[in-house]
Design a protein around this motif. Sequence first.
Motif, short mmCIF file in Angstrom:
data_model
loop_
_atom_site.label_atom_id
_atom_site.label_comp_id
_atom_site.label_asym_id
_atom_site.label_seq_id
_atom_site.Cartn_x
_atom_site.Cartn_y
_atom_site.Cartn_z
N ALA A 32 0.85 -1.20 0.00
CA ALA A 32 0.00 0.00 0.00
C ALA A 32 0.88 1.24 0.00
CB ALA A 32 -0.91 0.01 1.22
N ALA A 33 0.46 2.25 -0.73
CA ALA A 33 1.18 3.53 -0.77
C ALA A 33 0.18 4.66 -0.81
CB ALA A 33 2.08 3.59 -2.00
N SER A 34 0.47 5.76 -0.12
CA SER A 34 -0.46 6.89 -0.12
C SER A 34 0.12 8.15 -0.73
CB SER A 34 -0.93 7.18 1.32
OG SER A 34 0.17 7.54 2.12
N GLY A 35 1.39 8.17 -1.07
CA GLY A 35 2.00 9.37 -1.63
C GLY A 35 1.88 9.44 -3.14
N ALA A 58 -2.40 -1.40 -3.42
CA ALA A 58 -3.29 -0.25 -3.37
C ALA A 58 -2.47 1.03 -3.27
CB ALA A 58 -4.23 -0.35 -2.17
N ALA A 59 -2.88 2.05 -4.01
CA ALA A 59 -2.21 3.35 -3.97
C ALA A 59 -3.26 4.45 -4.05
CB ALA A 59 -1.21 3.48 -5.11
N LEU A 112 1.06 0.57 -10.53
CA LEU A 112 0.93 -0.71 -9.84
C LEU A 112 1.04 -1.83 -10.87
CD1 LEU A 112 -1.09 1.49 -8.44
CD2 LEU A 112 -1.78 -0.45 -7.08
N ALA A 113 1.79 -2.87 -10.55
CA ALA A 113 1.94 -4.00 -11.44
C ALA A 113 2.00 -5.29 -10.64
CB ALA A 113 3.21 -3.86 -12.28
N ALA A 114 1.29 -6.31 -11.11
CA ALA A 114 1.30 -7.62 -10.46
C ALA A 114 1.33 -8.70 -11.52
CB ALA A 114 0.06 -7.78 -9.58
N SER A 115 2.11 -9.74 -11.28
CA SER A 115 2.19 -10.84 -12.25
C SER A 115 1.63 -12.15 -11.72
CB SER A 115 3.65 -11.05 -12.69
OG SER A 115 4.44 -11.40 -11.60
N GLY A 116 1.24 -12.20 -10.47
CA GLY A 116 0.71 -13.44 -9.90
C GLY A 116 -0.78 -13.59 -10.16
N ASN A 117 -1.26 -14.83 -10.22
CA ASN A 117 -2.69 -15.09 -10.41
C ASN A 117 -3.51 -14.55 -9.25
OD1 ASN A 117 -2.06 -16.47 -12.75
ND2 ASN A 117 -2.05 -18.47 -11.76
N GLY A 161 -5.77 7.68 -7.23
CA GLY A 161 -5.23 8.95 -7.72
C GLY A 161 -5.41 9.11 -9.22
N ASP A 162 -5.51 10.36 -9.69
CA ASP A 162 -5.63 10.64 -11.11
C ASP A 162 -4.39 10.16 -11.86
OD1 ASP A 162 -8.05 11.86 -10.60
OD2 ASP A 162 -7.24 13.89 -10.67
N SER A 163 -4.59 9.77 -13.11
CA SER A 163 -3.52 9.35 -14.03
C SER A 163 -2.73 8.15 -13.53
CB SER A 163 -2.57 10.52 -14.32
OG SER A 163 -3.29 11.60 -14.87
#
Length: 143
Positions: free
Chosen positions: A6-9, A24-25, A32-37, A45-47
Motif C-alpha cells: 500500500a502507498a499513499s503518496g 493499493a495506492a 501498480l503491477a502484479a504478475s501473480g494469479n 489517484g488521477d492518471s
Amino acid sequence: DSSQLAASGDYSRLAASGHYSRLAASGHYSRLAASGNSSRLAASGDSSQLAASGDSSQLAASGDYSRLAASGNSSRLAASGKNSVIAAGAPNCTASGAMGTHIALAEFDGGGKCIGFAIGKIGEGGLEPDVAYRASGGKLVKA
C-alpha cells in the motif's frame, strides 16, 4: 505469494510477482503491477497506471485519466474516473468504466485463438457507465 502493498503518496510505484497479491495506492500518477494469479490492484489517484498479467486478476481505478491493462485470463477491470483507458488481451475478461472511458477487449474462439478486438467508448454506441462488458462478435456486449 499473498503479498500486500500500500502507498499513499503521489508518484508511488508498487510491484508484486506472487499469487494473491494485493496492491493499493492513493497518490496521483501511481503505478501498480502484479504478475501473480488472482492479484488485486486498486488506485484512487488521477492518471494512475495498473497492469496485471496473472489469471483472474482484479484491477480498479477511481482517478481520472487512469490506465488499466490485463493479460491474464478472466481478469476484471473497472475504471470509475473520467476519460480512463482499459485494455485486456486475454480470454474471458470483463471491463466497466465511467463516462468517456475507452475499452478494448480481445476476443477468442473456442480453441483459444485471438480473433480480434472489441472496442468502444462509454457514452457512445449504447455503452453505459458502470456496466460490465465482454467481447463477443467483434463488439462489446453486457457481461
